[in-house]
Design a protein around this motif. Structure first.
Motif, PDB file in Angstrom:
ATOM      1  N   ARG A  10      -1.014   1.329 -10.651  1.00  0.00           N
ATOM      2  CA  ARG A  10      -0.637   0.015 -10.118  1.00  0.00           C
ATOM      3  C   ARG A  10      -1.779  -0.988 -10.340  1.00  0.00           C
TER       4      ARG A  10
ATOM      5  N   ASN B 175      -8.167   2.074   2.698  1.00  0.00           N
ATOM      6  CA  ASN B 175      -6.860   2.698   2.444  1.00  0.00           C
ATOM      7  C   ASN B 175      -6.360   2.493   1.017  1.00  0.00           C
ATOM      8  N   TYR B 176      -6.813   1.384   0.403  1.00  0.00           N
ATOM      9  CA  TYR B 176      -6.540   1.148  -1.022  1.00  0.00           C
ATOM     10  C   TYR B 176      -7.867   0.744  -1.651  1.00  0.00           C
TER      11      TYR B 176
ATOM     12  N   GLU C 249      -6.639  -2.604  -3.696  1.00  0.00           N
ATOM     13  CA  GLU C 249      -6.784  -3.849  -2.933  1.00  0.00           C
ATOM     14  C   GLU C 249      -8.063  -4.568  -3.328  1.00  0.00           C
TER      15      GLU C 249
ATOM     16  N   ARG D 264      -1.620   1.756   6.526  1.00  0.00           N
ATOM     17  CA  ARG D 264      -1.360   0.635   5.617  1.00  0.00           C
ATOM     18  C   ARG D 264      -1.226  -0.612   6.472  1.00  0.00           C
ATOM     19  N   CYS D 265      -1.780  -1.712   5.998  1.00  0.00           N
ATOM     20  CA  CYS D 265      -1.636  -2.927   6.805  1.00  0.00           C
ATOM     21  C   CYS D 265      -0.163  -3.296   6.910  1.00  0.00           C
ATOM     22  N   THR D 266       0.621  -2.924   5.899  1.00  0.00           N
ATOM     23  CA  THR D 266       2.051  -3.248   5.901  1.00  0.00           C
ATOM     24  C   THR D 266       2.909  -2.212   6.650  1.00  0.00           C
TER      25      THR D 266
ATOM     26  N   ARG E  83       3.874  -4.339   0.425  1.00  0.00           N
ATOM     27  CA  ARG E  83       3.220  -5.427  -0.296  1.00  0.00           C
ATOM     28  C   ARG E  83       3.946  -5.745  -1.607  1.00  0.00           C
ATOM     29  N   GLY E  84       4.329  -4.708  -2.317  1.00  0.00           N
ATOM     30  CA  GLY E  84       4.850  -4.871  -3.670  1.00  0.00           C
ATOM     31  C   GLY E  84       6.261  -5.429  -3.698  1.00  0.00           C
TER      32      GLY E  84
ATOM     33  N   PHE F 185       1.881 -12.185  -1.012  1.00  0.00           N
ATOM     34  CA  PHE F 185       1.439 -11.279   0.054  1.00  0.00           C
ATOM     35  C   PHE F 185       0.518 -12.086   0.951  1.00  0.00           C
TER      36      PHE F 185
HETATM   37  O1  G3H Z   1      -2.830  -1.958   3.496  1.00  0.00           O
HETATM   38  C1  G3H Z   1      -2.070  -2.805   3.065  1.00  0.00           C
HETATM   39  C2  G3H Z   1      -1.528  -2.727   1.684  1.00  0.00           C
HETATM   40  O2  G3H Z   1      -1.576  -3.949   1.015  1.00  0.00           O
HETATM   41  C3  G3H Z   1      -0.153  -2.218   1.693  1.00  0.00           C
HETATM   42  O3  G3H Z   1       0.364  -2.155   0.448  1.00  0.00           O
HETATM   43  O4  G3H Z   1       2.737  -1.974   1.119  1.00  0.00           O
HETATM   44  O5  G3H Z   1       2.012  -1.422  -1.175  1.00  0.00           O
HETATM   45  O6  G3H Z   1       1.411   0.082   0.719  1.00  0.00           O
HETATM   46  P1  G3H Z   1       1.723  -1.307   0.286  1.00  0.00           P
END
Ligand code: G3H
Length: 527
Positions: A127, A174-175, A179, A305-307, A464-465, A471
């Motif tokens: 990605r 986490n990324y 990120e 994940r923040c999301t 996020r994607g 975002f």
């Molecule tokens: O931690 C936050 C990330 O931007 C979440 O991305 O929704 O692709 O896992 P994601």
């Protein structure tokens, strides 16, 4: 623990260098050990596995990195910020080609350092490569749109986007690859220079890429330093010489760093922060789909994940059925090591996280909640099995805190105003998931939710994607917008040359367009 299969085994890495001013400098000072919460098979006594070590750099090196970035920008005169767009693109393209051969090693380190499943680890790498390639395309498009003059009130204008200066780039654990690079690459391509400090976890996985950065960019454009935030980021911010703070992490860290900058209006912020994304499950929702999406939304990568969906509002008419099926679905999830087949839940990379999650569960139980699933809250030294907590209310810590881990609060509601009011009162405003089928109800709800969050996911989990979409978030969830396209805007500022329509000025413009005296004034079409 069973011995890890050969394909994911790792040699210990002692990395003694950092990248400053185009040099991989050898560090002779203190080293920081990098360990994994995937325990060592040799001892079987819950001892973290030592993966290697990286330099534990100090403020002196941090300030050298800042000086290198400043010199590379050179008050706007530097080679990098004044370079032709096509030349900057070539540097990024060279970098991505040199990055690709590191896929195996970086992905293995993602599994060991932060416990990402094998599939997700490779997906993060791929990605990121895709994001860089898409950024190049988006930049070309942006440049094509700028390759023209406008005329208004007898003034010709040639409008472009220019860099801001020195960017301090800090990513999350986490990324740690994706990120961070989603900040760094757009910042660089727009002509900024940078200091990048990897996250607290997911550090070793950056080391195979330092040589690629060194080979691809002019000296000082990218500087990479390892160490504690307090030792590295604070002294850099205190100088007041940073133009952009690019951070994905917690709002408290972002505020603490901003507070150290003495020239607040110089500092632009590009921040992706914490969130408390809710799912709202209406009584006419498709139950199977809602459960499937809420499982992946709450527990993909253990909820780190923040999301992630961090609270589930379930309508009272639907509660018993939803709770029973959801609790069973959570208990059916497979816990194991990142490379085991079918694994979904994996060890938590932060040493103190299992205790923190247990603390949230105990606090909720003490205030009247129950754990709905049989395995919920089962502890091991590196894990706390996801607990489905019900009923959760605002008296409980898990209602307010971003758990960023495996615990799922369920909040019953009978009137839609209850979740809407709580969302409006929350400190966060990133996304929401709405599950339902009646379009009239959904339509009215969407009109309100659009004023509370920045993405409304219809019958699906938050995410996020695709990275091409914006975002962002409200309140404590973000500052600025990051998509492939928006990030280019976030790391630049509109600047233009204005020229009154006189014969003298027009002659100058024509000469500029016919020559290569200026890289800014150019109507060349970038293919
Ligand atoms: O931690 C936050 C990330 O931007 C979440 O991305 O929704 O692709 O896992 P994601």
């Amino acid at each position: 623990m069973k011995k890890a299969p050969e394909r994911v085994q790792l040699e210990s890495i002692t990395y003694e260098h950092y990248l400053v001013n185009g040099e991989l400098v050898k560090w002779d000072g203190a080293m920081a050990s990098v360990t994994s919460q995937i325990f060592s098979s040799a001892t079987n006594d819950f001892t973290p596995t030592v993966l290697g070590s990286v330099p534990d750099l100090d403020a002196t090196v941090a300030l050298e990195a800042l000086e290198a970035a400043e010199n590379a920008f050179d008050k706007g005169k530097g080679v990098w910020p004044t370079m032709k767009v096509s030349e900057r693109i070539s540097c990024i393209e060279k970098f991505v080609e040199l990055m690709k051969p590191q896929r195996e090693l970086v992905s293995k380190l993602l599994m060991w350092e932060i416990g990402k499943t094998e599939n997700d680890a490779y997906r993060e790498f791929d990605r990121t490569v895709q994001y860089i390639e898409d950024t190049v395309e988006a930049y070309k498009q942006l440049d094509r749109k700028s390759a023209r003059f406008e005329k208004e009130a007898n003034i010709h204008a040639h409008i472009r986007r220019s860099p801001l200066g020195v960017v301090l780039c800090l990513g999350p654990y986490n990324y740690p690859l994706n990120e961070t690079f989603c900040l760094l690459i757009p910042a660089l391509i727009m002509g900024n220079t940078s200091i990048f400090k990897p996250a607290k976890l997911g550090v070793l996985l950056i080391t195979p890429l330092l040589e690629a950065f060194k080979q691809s960019f002019p000296a000082g454009v990218v500087n990479i330093v390892f160490g504690r935030g307090r030792a590295i980021a604070s002294p850099i911010m205190q100088t007041g010489k940073v133009d952009v703070l690019a951070l994905i992490g917690h709002s408290e860290s972002a505020v603490a760093l901003q507070d150290q900058h003495p020239k607040k209006n110089r500092l632009r912020l590009v921040l992706g922060l914490e969130a408390k994304n809710p799912a709202i499950i209406l009584p006419d929702a498709n139950l199977d789909n809602a459960i499937k999406e809420c499982i992946s939304g709450t527990l993909s990568y253990n909820g780190q994940r923040c999301t992630a969906l961090k609270m589930l509002y379930v309508h009272k008419d639907f509660l018993e059925e939803f709770n029973t099926k959801f609790a069973a679905a959570v208990d059916a999830l497979q816990y194991g090591l990142p490379w085991e087949e079918g694994v979904f839940l994996t060890p938590l990379p932060e040493k103190d996280k299992p205790d923190y999650i247990k603390g949230l569960i105990d606090d909720a139980i003490g205030k009247g909640a129950k754990v709905l699933n049989k395995k919920g809250g089962a502890m091991s030294p590196n894990y706390c099995f996801p607990a489905v907590l019900f009923p959760v209310d605002p008296s409980m810590n898990v209602f307010h805190e971003e758990q960023f881990g495996p615990v799922i609060p369920i909040i019953p509601f009978s009137d839609i105003d209850e979740p809407l009011t709580q969302m409006a009162n929350s400190d966060y405003g990133q996304q929401v998931s709405v599950f339902g089928s009646e379009s009239e109800v959904l339509g009215r709800l969407i009109d309100i939710l659009a004023n509370l969050v920045c993405r409304i996911n219809l019958n699906s989990a938050c995410q996020r994607g695709p990275d091409i979409y914006p975002f962002t978030g409200r309140k404590n969830s973000a500052v600025g917008t990051l998509s492939v396209y928006d990030a280019l805007r976030s790391f630049s500022i509109r600047t233009f040359v204005a020229s009154k329509d006189t014969p003298e000025n027009n002659a100058i413009l024509e000469q500029l367009l016919d020559s290569d005296y200026s890289n800014f004034i150019s109507t060349n079409y970038l293919l």
